[in-house]
Design a protein around this motif. Structure first.
Motif, PDB file in Angstrom:
ATOM      1  N   ASP A  90       0.856  -1.184   0.000  1.00  0.00           N
ATOM      2  CA  ASP A  90       0.000   0.000   0.000  1.00  0.00           C
ATOM      3  C   ASP A  90       0.897   1.240   0.000  1.00  0.00           C
ATOM      4  N   LYS A  91       0.303   2.412   0.115  1.00  0.00           N
ATOM      5  CA  LYS A  91       1.133   3.617  -0.061  1.00  0.00           C
ATOM      6  C   LYS A  91       2.072   3.859   1.115  1.00  0.00           C
ATOM      7  N   ASN A  92       1.904   3.048   2.179  1.00  0.00           N
ATOM      8  CA  ASN A  92       2.825   3.191   3.319  1.00  0.00           C
ATOM      9  C   ASN A  92       3.955   2.163   3.299  1.00  0.00           C
ATOM     10  N   SER A  93       3.921   1.226   2.328  1.00  0.00           N
ATOM     11  CA  SER A  93       4.975   0.206   2.270  1.00  0.00           C
ATOM     12  C   SER A  93       6.282   0.840   1.784  1.00  0.00           C
ATOM     13  N   LEU A  94       7.367   0.362   2.367  1.00  0.00           N
ATOM     14  CA  LEU A  94       8.671   0.847   1.912  1.00  0.00           C
ATOM     15  C   LEU A  94       9.014   0.155   0.599  1.00  0.00           C
ATOM     16  N   VAL A  95       9.342   0.947  -0.391  1.00  0.00           N
ATOM     17  CA  VAL A  95       9.730   0.377  -1.689  1.00  0.00           C
ATOM     18  C   VAL A  95      10.919   1.169  -2.231  1.00  0.00           C
ATOM     19  N   VAL A  96      11.530   0.634  -3.276  1.00  0.00           N
ATOM     20  CA  VAL A  96      12.532   1.451  -3.968  1.00  0.00           C
ATOM     21  C   VAL A  96      11.737   2.459  -4.783  1.00  0.00           C
ATOM     22  N   ALA A  97      11.875   3.739  -4.451  1.00  0.00           N
ATOM     23  CA  ALA A  97      11.018   4.740  -5.076  1.00  0.00           C
ATOM     24  C   ALA A  97      11.833   5.931  -5.571  1.00  0.00           C
ATOM     25  N   TYR A  98      11.332   6.481  -6.654  1.00  0.00           N
ATOM     26  CA  TYR A  98      11.945   7.684  -7.238  1.00  0.00           C
ATOM     27  C   TYR A  98      11.226   8.890  -6.643  1.00  0.00           C
ATOM     28  N   ASP A  99      11.963   9.850  -6.117  1.00  0.00           N
ATOM     29  CA  ASP A  99      11.369  11.044  -5.526  1.00  0.00           C
ATOM     30  C   ASP A  99      11.010  12.012  -6.650  1.00  0.00           C
ATOM     31  N   TYR A 100       9.778  11.800  -7.184  1.00  0.00           N
ATOM     32  CA  TYR A 100       9.374  12.634  -8.332  1.00  0.00           C
ATOM     33  C   TYR A 100       9.139  14.087  -7.917  1.00  0.00           C
ATOM     34  N   VAL A 101       8.843  14.307  -6.609  1.00  0.00           N
ATOM     35  CA  VAL A 101       8.640  15.694  -6.147  1.00  0.00           C
ATOM     36  C   VAL A 101       9.936  16.465  -6.324  1.00  0.00           C
ATOM     37  N   ARG A 102      11.033  15.818  -5.969  1.00  0.00           N
ATOM     38  CA  ARG A 102      12.336  16.456  -6.085  1.00  0.00           C
ATOM     39  C   ARG A 102      12.912  16.345  -7.503  1.00  0.00           C
ATOM     40  N   GLY A 103      12.623  15.249  -8.167  1.00  0.00           N
ATOM     41  CA  GLY A 103      13.296  14.945  -9.434  1.00  0.00           C
ATOM     42  C   GLY A 103      12.713  15.629 -10.647  1.00  0.00           C
ATOM     43  N   GLU A 104      11.385  15.870 -10.647  1.00  0.00           N
ATOM     44  CA  GLU A 104      10.750  16.453 -11.834  1.00  0.00           C
ATOM     45  C   GLU A 104      10.772  17.983 -11.773  1.00  0.00           C
ATOM     46  N   ASN A 105      10.774  18.677 -12.853  1.00  0.00           N
ATOM     47  CA  ASN A 105      10.889  18.182 -14.226  1.00  0.00           C
ATOM     48  C   ASN A 105      12.321  17.727 -14.482  1.00  0.00           C
ATOM     49  N   ARG A 106      12.413  16.576 -15.027  1.00  0.00           N
ATOM     50  CA  ARG A 106      13.746  16.077 -15.336  1.00  0.00           C
ATOM     51  C   ARG A 106      14.321  16.802 -16.550  1.00  0.00           C
ATOM     52  N   GLY A 107      15.620  16.846 -16.602  1.00  0.00           N
ATOM     53  CA  GLY A 107      16.237  17.515 -17.758  1.00  0.00           C
ATOM     54  C   GLY A 107      17.738  17.346 -17.710  1.00  0.00           C
ATOM     55  N   LEU A 108      18.331  17.337 -18.885  1.00  0.00           N
ATOM     56  CA  LEU A 108      19.779  17.127 -18.955  1.00  0.00           C
ATOM     57  C   LEU A 108      20.528  18.244 -18.229  1.00  0.00           C
ATOM     58  N   LEU A 109      21.705  17.895 -17.749  1.00  0.00           N
ATOM     59  CA  LEU A 109      22.535  18.850 -17.021  1.00  0.00           C
ATOM     60  C   LEU A 109      23.195  19.804 -18.014  1.00  0.00           C
ATOM     61  N   LYS A 110      23.096  21.075 -17.738  1.00  0.00           N
ATOM     62  CA  LYS A 110      23.772  22.044 -18.618  1.00  0.00           C
ATOM     63  C   LYS A 110      24.713  22.880 -17.777  1.00  0.00           C
ATOM     64  N   ALA A 111      25.855  23.209 -18.350  1.00  0.00           N
ATOM     65  CA  ALA A 111      26.868  23.962 -17.597  1.00  0.00           C
ATOM     66  C   ALA A 111      26.325  25.334 -17.190  1.00  0.00           C
ATOM     67  N   HIS A 112      26.647  25.751 -16.016  1.00  0.00           N
ATOM     68  CA  HIS A 112      26.307  27.072 -15.463  1.00  0.00           C
ATOM     69  C   HIS A 112      24.804  27.333 -15.390  1.00  0.00           C
ATOM     70  N   GLU A 113      24.014  26.314 -15.420  1.00  0.00           N
ATOM     71  CA  GLU A 113      22.563  26.507 -15.360  1.00  0.00           C
ATOM     72  C   GLU A 113      22.088  26.287 -13.927  1.00  0.00           C
TER      73      GLU A 113
END
Ligand code: SF4
Ligand code: SF4
Length: 424
Positions: free
Chosen positions: A192-215
């Motif tokens: 359920d939503k309280n189970s520990l799983v391997v999870a991606y922190d989409y709150v922190r991670g999105e919007n995803r995007g390539l790394l750009k210098a000095h950005e």
């Protein structure tokens, strides 16, 4: 690695001369922690199995699929042994893909041959370990050291297991988790939503995007995911954990390490992929126990208490004392009455036991037909006996009696039977 060492050394560990675990289905001989379980103990065995299933269910609800990634022998051998060997011989996932696509050269032929020979030999070794848990390590040693045709049945079993393991580790791999393993298919119900799983922190991670210098990523609306795809590349199941918890994920945590490495590399905080619950990520809630978990814990507690009680009450010898069918009482001189009994004893230990029987519930004399009553190790004994009572001691037509079973002056168990006599 510790788990592999435990698994491989398990058949060699003995308690009181018996293996720590043996499940001989063919001979119906089961040993857990050196205790021999007979078909008569099947109820205890069944309860242990049910408790095991409840435990795994509970564990899954709280900690997600930790069992798959860290306890399941299939995953452990695959990730810690076979995949590592593959990595040493063929290189990382990019090298392997390139090698698979490349035309057949001497180098490719050697690499592939070495890999499959090593995989097959290891599969044979794992089969020996598995067989040791079924028929005992001494029989497996005998099979390996003796001529195989002298043990045809075991040799065939060993070959079948070896080919099966080879096929699983060389070809079928994680597909077994999603197509054959029943536990894998239960995940949707247990998590359920309280189970520990391997999870991606989409709150922190999105919007995803390539790394750009000095950005400055936050200024351009980018989250911490640099879209490097390392988590996908390393995943043995070939899934993208950024799409949410998936049935295929075995919680092997390889993607966590890959992402942490990338985060460290680009100077961002680690833990973008981590062990957390859906609630933990979306609502920033700390882990808590739910009513469902508490309920299951209660059931597990009751089961464990019941199993403990049964194990404590379990005796080394199991005895039945029954009046011989079709024979009534016999009147004897001196105002005495006798009943004839059939006595059956099972010795659940690996040592022979000499027993003697004694009436515990009151007057009367128990006379064995024959001299000594010795039960062979892990065997049974059968005898007959008379119980003789004085008419003056008999108050009822059917008297309940307790018979004590003793060995070396110690009472092993007490069994009840009945005595019939005419009432004057
Ligand atoms: S998503 Fe991560 S934890 Fe799940 S199987 Fe893939 S690498 Fe392992
Ligand atoms: S490894 Fe981390 S940063 Fe890279 S794509 Fe996966 S989640 Fe994003």
């Amino acid at each position: 690695m510790l788990f592999i060492v435990l698994m491989v050394s398990g058949p060699f560990i003995k308690i009181d001369g018996e293996p720590i675990l043996m499940m001989n289905i063919v001979e119906r001989r089961f040993i857990i922690f050196g205790q021999i379980f007979w078909p008569q103990d099947f109820h205890i065995f069944l309860l242990i199995m049910i408790a095991g299933v409840v435990f795994i269910g509970l564990f899954t609800m709280v900690y997600g699929r930790v069992f798959c990634g860290w306890v399941c022998p299939q995953t452990i051998f695959m990730e810690s042994v076979f995949r590592k060997i593959e990595y040493w011989i063929e290189g990382d996932w990019k090298d392997r893909k390139a090698l698979d696509r490349a035309p057949l050269t001497a180098s490719k032929f050697i690499k592939k041959t070495v890999k499959h020979v090593v995989f097959f030999l290891l599969s044979g070794l794992i089969s020996c370990v598995l067989l040791s848990y079924i028929i005992g390590v001494h029989k497996v040693v005998l099979l390996v050291t003796d001529h195989p045709l002298n043990h045809l049945g075991t040799t065939i079993s060993l070959l079948v297991f070896t080919f099966a393991f080879y096929w699983v580790y060389a070809k079928f791999r994680e597909q077994i988790c999603t197509t054959i393993c029943p536990y894998g298919r239960l995940q949707g119900v247990l998590l359920d939503k309280n189970s520990l799983v391997v999870a991606y922190d989409y709150v922190r991670g999105e919007n995803r995007g390539l790394l750009k210098a000095h950005e400055v990523r936050a200024d351009v609306g980018k989250g911490d995911c640099i879209d490097c795809n390392q988590c996908v590349n390393v995943c043995p199941m070939g899934i993208d954990i950024r799409n949410g918890t998936q049935l295929e994920c075995t919680n092997c945590t390889v993607c966590i390490d890959a992402c942490d490495y990338m985060m460290e590399h680009v100077g961002l905080p680690k833990g973008l992929i981590r062990l957390d619950s859906e609630a933990g990520i979306s609502e920033n809630k700390p882990f808590r126990f739910t009513w469902r978990v508490i309920g299951y814990t209660g059931v597990l507690g009751v089961l464990l208490a019941f199993i403990t009680m049964l194990l404590v009450m379990r005796t080394d010898v199991e005895t039945s004392v029954l009046r011989t069918p079709g024979i009534t009482y016999q009147l004897l001189p001196d105002n005495k009455v006798s009943n004839l009994y059939n006595i059956k004893l099972i010795n659940k230990t690996n040592k022979k036991i000499q027993v003697h029987l004694k009436i515990e519930s009151g007057p009367g004399e128990l006379k064995l037909i024959g001299k000594e009553l010795i039960i062979p190790a892990e065997g049974t004994a059968q005898t007959s006996a008379f119980i003789i009572m004085d008419q003056t001691d008999i108050k009822k037509a059917k008297t309940k009696m307790n018979i004590g079973v003793y060995a070396d002056g110690e009472e092993l168990e007490s069994v009840s039977t009945s005595f019939i006599a005419p009432l004057n």
